[in-house]
Scaffold this active site. Structure first.
Site, PDB file in Angstrom:
ATOM      1  N   LYS A   1      -2.014  -1.441  -3.987  1.00  0.00           N
ATOM      2  CA  LYS A   1      -2.890  -0.265  -3.916  1.00  0.00           C
ATOM      3  C   LYS A   1      -2.058   0.997  -3.953  1.00  0.00           C
ATOM      4  O   LYS A   1      -1.079   1.061  -3.206  1.00  0.00           O
ATOM      5  CB  LYS A   1      -3.667  -0.360  -2.607  1.00  0.00           C
ATOM      6  CG  LYS A   1      -4.515   0.821  -2.268  1.00  0.00           C
ATOM      7  CD  LYS A   1      -5.095   0.649  -0.906  1.00  0.00           C
ATOM      8  CE  LYS A   1      -5.923   1.865  -0.591  1.00  0.00           C
ATOM      9  NZ  LYS A   1      -6.497   1.834   0.723  1.00  0.00           N
TER      10      LYS A   1
ATOM     11  N   ARG B   1     -10.447  10.168   2.048  1.00  0.00           N
ATOM     12  CA  ARG B   1     -10.345  10.778   3.388  1.00  0.00           C
ATOM     13  C   ARG B   1     -11.469  11.781   3.589  1.00  0.00           C
ATOM     14  O   ARG B   1     -11.999  11.937   4.692  1.00  0.00           O
ATOM     15  CB  ARG B   1      -8.968  11.405   3.576  1.00  0.00           C
ATOM     16  CG  ARG B   1      -7.903  10.313   3.632  1.00  0.00           C
ATOM     17  CD  ARG B   1      -6.516  10.818   3.971  1.00  0.00           C
ATOM     18  NE  ARG B   1      -5.550   9.754   3.719  1.00  0.00           N
ATOM     19  CZ  ARG B   1      -4.260   9.940   3.511  1.00  0.00           C
ATOM     20  NH1 ARG B   1      -3.763  11.163   3.539  1.00  0.00           N
ATOM     21  NH2 ARG B   1      -3.460   8.927   3.287  1.00  0.00           N
TER      22      ARG B   1
ATOM     23  N   GLU C   1       7.402  -6.580   1.224  1.00  0.00           N
ATOM     24  CA  GLU C   1       6.181  -6.507   2.045  1.00  0.00           C
ATOM     25  C   GLU C   1       5.228  -7.641   1.681  1.00  0.00           C
ATOM     26  O   GLU C   1       4.596  -8.244   2.544  1.00  0.00           O
ATOM     27  CB  GLU C   1       5.456  -5.164   1.817  1.00  0.00           C
ATOM     28  CG  GLU C   1       6.200  -3.957   2.333  1.00  0.00           C
ATOM     29  CD  GLU C   1       6.010  -3.747   3.837  1.00  0.00           C
ATOM     30  OE1 GLU C   1       5.110  -4.371   4.426  1.00  0.00           O
ATOM     31  OE2 GLU C   1       6.770  -2.945   4.412  1.00  0.00           O
TER      32      GLU C   1
ATOM     33  N   ARG D   1       1.215   9.525   5.984  1.00  0.00           N
ATOM     34  CA  ARG D   1       1.394   8.121   6.351  1.00  0.00           C
ATOM     35  C   ARG D   1       2.705   7.564   5.811  1.00  0.00           C
ATOM     36  O   ARG D   1       2.852   6.372   5.629  1.00  0.00           O
ATOM     37  CB  ARG D   1       0.241   7.288   5.803  1.00  0.00           C
ATOM     38  CG  ARG D   1      -1.136   7.757   6.197  1.00  0.00           C
ATOM     39  CD  ARG D   1      -2.115   6.607   6.185  1.00  0.00           C
ATOM     40  NE  ARG D   1      -3.503   6.998   6.182  1.00  0.00           N
ATOM     41  CZ  ARG D   1      -4.123   7.623   7.170  1.00  0.00           C
ATOM     42  NH1 ARG D   1      -3.468   7.982   8.252  1.00  0.00           N
ATOM     43  NH2 ARG D   1      -5.416   7.918   7.071  1.00  0.00           N
TER      44      ARG D   1
ATOM     45  N   TYR E   1     -14.649   1.470  -7.060  1.00  0.00           N
ATOM     46  CA  TYR E   1     -15.889   2.244  -6.938  1.00  0.00           C
ATOM     47  C   TYR E   1     -16.694   2.188  -8.240  1.00  0.00           C
ATOM     48  O   TYR E   1     -17.814   2.668  -8.301  1.00  0.00           O
ATOM     49  CB  TYR E   1     -15.557   3.701  -6.571  1.00  0.00           C
ATOM     50  CG  TYR E   1     -14.739   3.812  -5.294  1.00  0.00           C
ATOM     51  CD1 TYR E   1     -15.368   3.799  -4.049  1.00  0.00           C
ATOM     52  CD2 TYR E   1     -13.349   3.889  -5.329  1.00  0.00           C
ATOM     53  CE1 TYR E   1     -14.630   3.874  -2.882  1.00  0.00           C
ATOM     54  CE2 TYR E   1     -12.601   3.954  -4.165  1.00  0.00           C
ATOM     55  CZ  TYR E   1     -13.247   3.946  -2.946  1.00  0.00           C
ATOM     56  OH  TYR E   1     -12.512   4.004  -1.785  1.00  0.00           O
TER      57      TYR E   1
ATOM     58  N   SER F   1      -9.828   5.902  -4.602  1.00  0.00           N
ATOM     59  CA  SER F   1     -10.724   7.040  -4.747  1.00  0.00           C
ATOM     60  C   SER F   1     -10.220   8.082  -5.738  1.00  0.00           C
ATOM     61  O   SER F   1     -10.984   8.589  -6.560  1.00  0.00           O
ATOM     62  CB  SER F   1     -10.960   7.678  -3.379  1.00  0.00           C
ATOM     63  OG  SER F   1      -9.735   8.089  -2.797  1.00  0.00           O
TER      64      SER F   1
ATOM     65  N   LYS G   1       0.861  -1.179   0.000  1.00  0.00           N
ATOM     66  CA  LYS G   1       0.000   0.000   0.000  1.00  0.00           C
ATOM     67  C   LYS G   1       0.894   1.225   0.000  1.00  0.00           C
ATOM     68  O   LYS G   1       1.620   1.486   0.958  1.00  0.00           O
ATOM     69  CB  LYS G   1      -0.900  -0.016   1.229  1.00  0.00           C
ATOM     70  CG  LYS G   1      -1.795   1.210   1.324  1.00  0.00           C
ATOM     71  CD  LYS G   1      -2.779   1.084   2.457  1.00  0.00           C
ATOM     72  CE  LYS G   1      -3.606   2.336   2.575  1.00  0.00           C
ATOM     73  NZ  LYS G   1      -4.551   2.266   3.680  1.00  0.00           N
TER      74      LYS G   1
HETATM   75  C1  PBG Z   1      -6.957   3.350   5.561  1.00  0.00           C
HETATM   76  C2  PBG Z   1      -7.481   3.301   4.171  1.00  0.00           C
HETATM   77  C3  PBG Z   1      -7.344   4.276   3.189  1.00  0.00           C
HETATM   78  C4  PBG Z   1      -7.976   3.809   2.055  1.00  0.00           C
HETATM   79  C5  PBG Z   1      -8.508   2.574   2.355  1.00  0.00           C
HETATM   80  N1  PBG Z   1      -8.172   2.264   3.668  1.00  0.00           N
HETATM   81  C6  PBG Z   1      -6.784   5.622   3.233  1.00  0.00           C
HETATM   82  C7  PBG Z   1      -5.462   5.952   3.723  1.00  0.00           C
HETATM   83  O1  PBG Z   1      -4.551   5.123   3.837  1.00  0.00           O
HETATM   84  O2  PBG Z   1      -5.351   7.130   4.019  1.00  0.00           O
HETATM   85  C8  PBG Z   1      -8.037   4.575   0.762  1.00  0.00           C
HETATM   86  C9  PBG Z   1      -9.004   4.131  -0.228  1.00  0.00           C
HETATM   87  C10 PBG Z   1      -9.215   5.010  -1.392  1.00  0.00           C
HETATM   88  O3  PBG Z   1      -8.558   6.044  -1.605  1.00  0.00           O
HETATM   89  O4  PBG Z   1     -10.107   4.663  -2.161  1.00  0.00           O
HETATM   90  N2  PBG Z   1      -7.846   2.802   6.467  1.00  0.00           N
END
Ligand code: PBG
Length: 290
Positions: free
Chosen positions: A215, A171, A200, A184, A280, A241, A161
Site C-alpha cells: 500500500k 484522513r 516487513e 507516520r 474505492y 484515497s 505500508k
Molecule cells: C490507518 C490507515 C490509513 C489508511 C488506511 N488505514 C491512513 C494512514 O496511515 O494515515 C489510508 C487509506 C487510504 O488513503 O485510502 N488506520
C-alpha cells in the site's frame, strides 16, 4: 461508518464515497454484493475520540455493530474485513497510544490491538486487517485471537505500508489530523526503500499473516511484482484515497476519462501480481464488468 448520523454524508475529497450510517451501509453493501463484490473493508469514525481510542474496542462501537448488521444480512456469503487500528479513534491521530514523549508506544499499543481483534472477531469478522505498522502486531493479534477461540479468523497484514503523501483524502474522510503536524514516518515504510518492504513482508508471514498487503498500489507496482515473485501466500494491494482522488480530479476537469483510467489502474495492479485489490473504484469496476 460514522457514528451518530442518520443520513450518509458525502466525502468531498473522495467523489462518490460516503460516510455511512448503519442503514445506508446495509443498502450499499446489498447493492455491491448484487454487483459481484465479494468482500468489504470497514473503517469507523466514532462520536468520541480519546487518548487510547477506546471506541475501537467497545463491543457496541460503530464498526462492531456494522459487522453484526452485515453478518445478519448476508450470512457467510460476504467476507467482512474491519480495519484494525486506532488512528480514527484517538484524539491525537496516531496509530497507537502515546508514551511520555508523545510518540507511539509500540508495546502498549499491541495490547490495545489484541483487544480490538477479539472484539471484531466476536462481532463476526472473517479477517482482521491491522494497518498501524507496529512491530510484532501480527504475532500479538494471532495469539490473542487463538486464545479467545477465534483460530479460524484470518489476518490480512498491511505489511508494506509506505509513509506516502497519498493518504490525504482518507484522513479527511475519517477526521484524522495528526497532532502537532506530525507524520507516520516513525512506523510506516520509507518511500525510497524496496528491500526493507520485503523484510516487513517476511516478518509478517513469519508472525502468522494469512494475506500480506502492499500500500499504496500504483507507484509501488515494483514492490507488488517483487513480492509476488518471492512469496507464495495471497497478496493484496490497496489503491488508496489519493490515487482515487487524482483520477477523479482530472476527470472532473475533462482532462481524462474516468472509467478507462480506473480500469487501467486496477488492471495494472492485477498484472503486477496482486490477488486481491482494495479499491474505492470497486462499484465502478463491478458495474463496468456487468
Ligand atoms: C490507518 C490507515 C490509513 C489508511 C488506511 N488505514 C491512513 C494512514 O496511515 O494515515 C489510508 C487509506 C487510504 O488513503 O485510502 N488506520
Amino acid at each position: 461508518m460514522r457514528e451518530g448520523i442518520d443520513e450518509p454524508q458525502p466525502i468531498g475529497s473522495l467523489p462518490g464515497q460516503m460516510q455511512h450510517s448503519r442503514e445506508s451501509l446495509r443498502e450499499e453493501v446489498r447493492q455491491l454484493k448484487d454487483l459481484g463484490v465479494p468482500a468489504v473493508m470497514l473503517f469507523g469514525v466514532p462520536l468520541n475520540k480519546d487518548h487510547e481510542g477506546t471506541e475501537a474496542f467497545n463491543p457496541d462501537g460503530i464498526v462492531q455493530l456494522a459487522i453484526q448488521d452485515l453478518r445478519d444480512d448476508h450470512g457467510d456469503d460476504l467476507v467482512i474485513i474491519p480495519d484494525l487500528c486506532v488512528d480514527e479513534y484517538t484524539d491525537h491521530g496516531h496509530c497507537g497510544v502515546l508514551d511520555d514523549l508523545g510518540q507511539p508506544d509500540n508495546d502498549a499499543t499491541l495490547e490495545i490491538y489484541e483487544q480490538i481483534a477479539v472484539v471484531q472477531a466476536a462481532a463476526g469478522a472473517d479477517i482482521v486487517a491491522p494497518s498501524g505498522m507496529m512491530d510484532g502486531q501480527v504475532f500479538a493479534i494471532r495469539e490473542a485471537l487463538d486464545d479467545a477461540g477465534f483460530d479460524e479468523v484470518a489476518i490480512l497484514a498491511y505489511a508494506a505500508k509506505y509513509a506516502t503523501a497519498l493518504y490525504g483524502p482518507f484522513r479527511d474522510a475519517v477526521d484524522v489530523t495528526i497532532v502537532g503536524g506530525g507524520d507516520r514516518r516513525g512506523y510506516q515504510q520509507d518511500v525510497a526503500n524496496a528491500r526493507e518492504a520485503m523484510e516487513e513482508i517476511r516478518e509478517d508471514i513469519g508472525e502468522g499473516a494469512d494475506i500480506v498487503m502492499v500500500k499504496p498500489a500504483m507507484p509501488y507496482l515494483d514492490v507488488i511484482s517483487r513480492v509476488r515473485q518471492e512469496i507464495d501466500i495471497p497478496l493484496a494491494a490497496y489503491h488508496v484515497s489519493g490515487e482515487y482522488a487524482m483520477v477523479h480530479a482530472a476527470a472532473q476537469n475533462g482532462w481524462l476519462e474516468l472509467e478507462p483510467v480506473a480500469f487501467e489502474h486496477i488492471g495494472a495492479i492485477k498484472r503486477a501480481g496482486a490477488d486481491l485489490i482494495l479499491t474505492y473504484f470497486s462499484r465502478l469496476i463491478a458495474e463496468g464488468l456487468q
